[in-house]
Every structure is written in C-alpha cells, then in structure tokens.
Design a protein around this motif. Structure first.
Motif, short mmCIF file in Angstrom:
data_model
loop_
_atom_site.label_atom_id
_atom_site.label_comp_id
_atom_site.label_asym_id
_atom_site.label_seq_id
_atom_site.Cartn_x
_atom_site.Cartn_y
_atom_site.Cartn_z
N LEU A 130 -61.60 10.48 26.24
CA LEU A 130 -60.92 9.49 25.40
C LEU A 130 -60.25 8.48 26.32
N SER A 131 -60.43 7.22 26.02
CA SER A 131 -59.82 6.18 26.84
C SER A 131 -59.48 5.01 25.92
N GLY A 132 -58.32 4.41 26.17
CA GLY A 132 -57.93 3.28 25.35
C GLY A 132 -56.63 2.69 25.83
N PRO A 133 -56.32 1.49 25.32
CA PRO A 133 -55.09 0.83 25.75
C PRO A 133 -53.84 1.49 25.15
N VAL A 134 -52.77 1.35 25.87
CA VAL A 134 -51.48 1.86 25.40
C VAL A 134 -51.12 1.11 24.12
N GLY A 135 -50.67 1.83 23.11
CA GLY A 135 -50.29 1.23 21.84
C GLY A 135 -51.40 1.24 20.80
N GLN A 136 -52.61 1.61 21.16
CA GLN A 136 -53.72 1.65 20.22
C GLN A 136 -54.08 3.11 19.93
N GLU A 137 -54.28 3.43 18.64
CA GLU A 137 -54.61 4.80 18.24
C GLU A 137 -56.00 5.20 18.72
N LEU A 138 -56.11 6.45 19.16
CA LEU A 138 -57.39 7.04 19.51
C LEU A 138 -57.65 8.18 18.54
N ARG A 139 -58.90 8.41 18.19
CA ARG A 139 -59.25 9.48 17.27
C ARG A 139 -60.05 10.54 18.00
N PHE A 140 -59.69 11.82 17.74
CA PHE A 140 -60.45 12.94 18.26
C PHE A 140 -60.44 14.02 17.20
N GLY A 141 -61.59 14.27 16.59
CA GLY A 141 -61.67 15.22 15.47
C GLY A 141 -60.75 14.74 14.36
N THR A 142 -59.84 15.60 13.95
CA THR A 142 -58.88 15.21 12.90
C THR A 142 -57.58 14.70 13.50
N LEU A 143 -57.52 14.60 14.81
CA LEU A 143 -56.28 14.16 15.47
C LEU A 143 -56.22 12.64 15.61
N THR A 144 -55.01 12.12 15.51
CA THR A 144 -54.75 10.74 15.89
C THR A 144 -53.83 10.80 17.11
N VAL A 145 -54.25 10.14 18.17
CA VAL A 145 -53.50 10.13 19.43
C VAL A 145 -53.03 8.70 19.67
N LEU A 146 -51.71 8.53 19.79
CA LEU A 146 -51.14 7.21 20.04
C LEU A 146 -50.40 7.24 21.38
N PRO A 147 -51.02 6.66 22.42
CA PRO A 147 -50.32 6.59 23.71
C PRO A 147 -49.27 5.48 23.67
N ARG A 148 -48.02 5.84 24.02
CA ARG A 148 -46.92 4.86 24.03
C ARG A 148 -46.67 4.29 25.42
N ALA A 149 -47.00 5.06 26.46
CA ALA A 149 -46.81 4.60 27.85
C ALA A 149 -47.74 5.39 28.75
N CYS A 150 -48.14 4.76 29.84
CA CYS A 150 -48.96 5.43 30.84
C CYS A 150 -48.48 4.94 32.20
N MET A 151 -48.07 5.87 33.04
CA MET A 151 -47.44 5.54 34.32
C MET A 151 -48.12 6.31 35.45
N VAL A 152 -48.16 5.68 36.62
CA VAL A 152 -48.68 6.33 37.83
C VAL A 152 -47.67 6.15 38.95
N ARG A 153 -47.79 6.99 39.97
CA ARG A 153 -46.95 6.87 41.16
C ARG A 153 -47.49 5.73 42.02
N PRO A 154 -46.65 5.11 42.83
CA PRO A 154 -47.13 4.06 43.73
C PRO A 154 -48.17 4.61 44.71
N PRO A 155 -49.04 3.76 45.23
CA PRO A 155 -50.11 4.23 46.11
C PRO A 155 -49.62 4.92 47.38
N ASP A 156 -48.42 4.60 47.86
CA ASP A 156 -47.94 5.19 49.10
C ASP A 156 -47.23 6.54 48.89
#
Length: 164
Positions: A87-113
């Motif tokens: 599953l892949s999609g932009p933050v703030g847009q609903e994703l569907r998987f089976g009967t689930l609705t997945v709403l990502p509100r934020a996605c964060m990563v650590r700095p490269p260093d």
C-alpha cells in the motif's frame, strides 16, 4: 558520693598543671599546637582563549529532528489467505485494504546522517467491527511498540519516501 566527686576534682586540679608543663617542655604553648602556615602558590594568569581556527558551522537540523515526507509505504497482510499487499499513497489520502480504511496523517524519517528509521501516524478503521479505530504512531524499527490488532488483517509500516 559528694566525697568522691570532690576527690576527683582535686585530682584533676593536680594533673592539669603537670600536663601544661609537659606541653611547654615539648615546645607547645597551646593545644592544639598551631602549625606553620604554607604560603599559597601564586596562580598564573590564564591566557585568553585562542580564536577559532575555522568558522563555525551553520546551524542545521537538530540531531533528534525528523524529516516529514509526503508518501507513506505500508504492507497489508490478510491472515486468512496469507497474502501481502503493498500500500502506498500520499499523507492525508485514504488507502483501502480489504475492509480497512487507512488514513496516514504524517510520515517521518530520520535525517540521512543518522540511523535509518521511519514513523507514521495512522488512523485505521474497520466499519464492520464496532471497535475504536486505531490511532497511533507506527515505528519501522520498533513494530511492537504500537500494534494494530485485527482478527483478519495486519498493517505494517515499510517506510516513507519523497514524491516522484
């Protein structure tokens, strides 16, 4: 009893002058004897701090800073059929998987260093079940910290990425 106290005081009166005489013979005028004082060493003046050899680095992100990315990547597992789905999609847009609705509100990563890690704040709901929706951070490096519990489906964070 009065007699024994009086005799004790008389004996002390006789001993005290003898102790003082012994102290004077040893060269002590007072007890405890005063010891010769040592002169304190002179503290040399501290040199001024040398100027920096190179200019200071410009301020950057704090070491514990996380960087927000716009795309969340998840994997869904159907526990009945043992099939996984990416599953892949932009933050703030609903994703569907089976009967689930997945709403990502934020996605964060650590700095490269720093050590690689990702975190996503997800809201996962199943309208068929009358349970509270899952609302929590999922961590890539610590998946057991917040687990989405569902009888049929499992959702895991894979990472975050920049928009193509």
């Amino acid at each position: 009893m009065k007699r024994s106290v009086a005799s004790l005081l008389a004996a002390l009166a006789l001993v005290a002058p003898a102790a003082g005489a012994l102290a004077q013979e040893a060269g002590f005028d007072a007890f405890p004897p005063s010891l010769p004082s040592r002169p304190k060493p002179a503290v040399p003046p501290q040199p001024a701090a040398p100027p920096p050899a190179q200019p200071a680095k410009p301020p950057g992100p704090a070491p514990d800073a996380w960087l927000a990315l716009p795309i969340v990547e998840l994997v869904g597992l159907d526990k009945v059929s043992a099939r996984t789905t990416a599953l892949s999609g932009p933050v703030g847009q609903e994703l569907r998987f089976g009967t689930l609705t997945v709403l990502p509100r934020a996605c964060m990563v650590r700095p490269p260093d720093t050590a690689a890690d990702a975190a996503a704040f997800l809201e996962i709901a199943d309208p068929r079940l009358e349970t509270k929706p899952f609302r929590a951070w999922m961590l890539l490096s610590e998946p057991a910290v917040s687990i989405f519990e569902h009888p049929v489906y499992d959702i895991r964070l894979v990472g975050c990425r920049a928009a193509p």
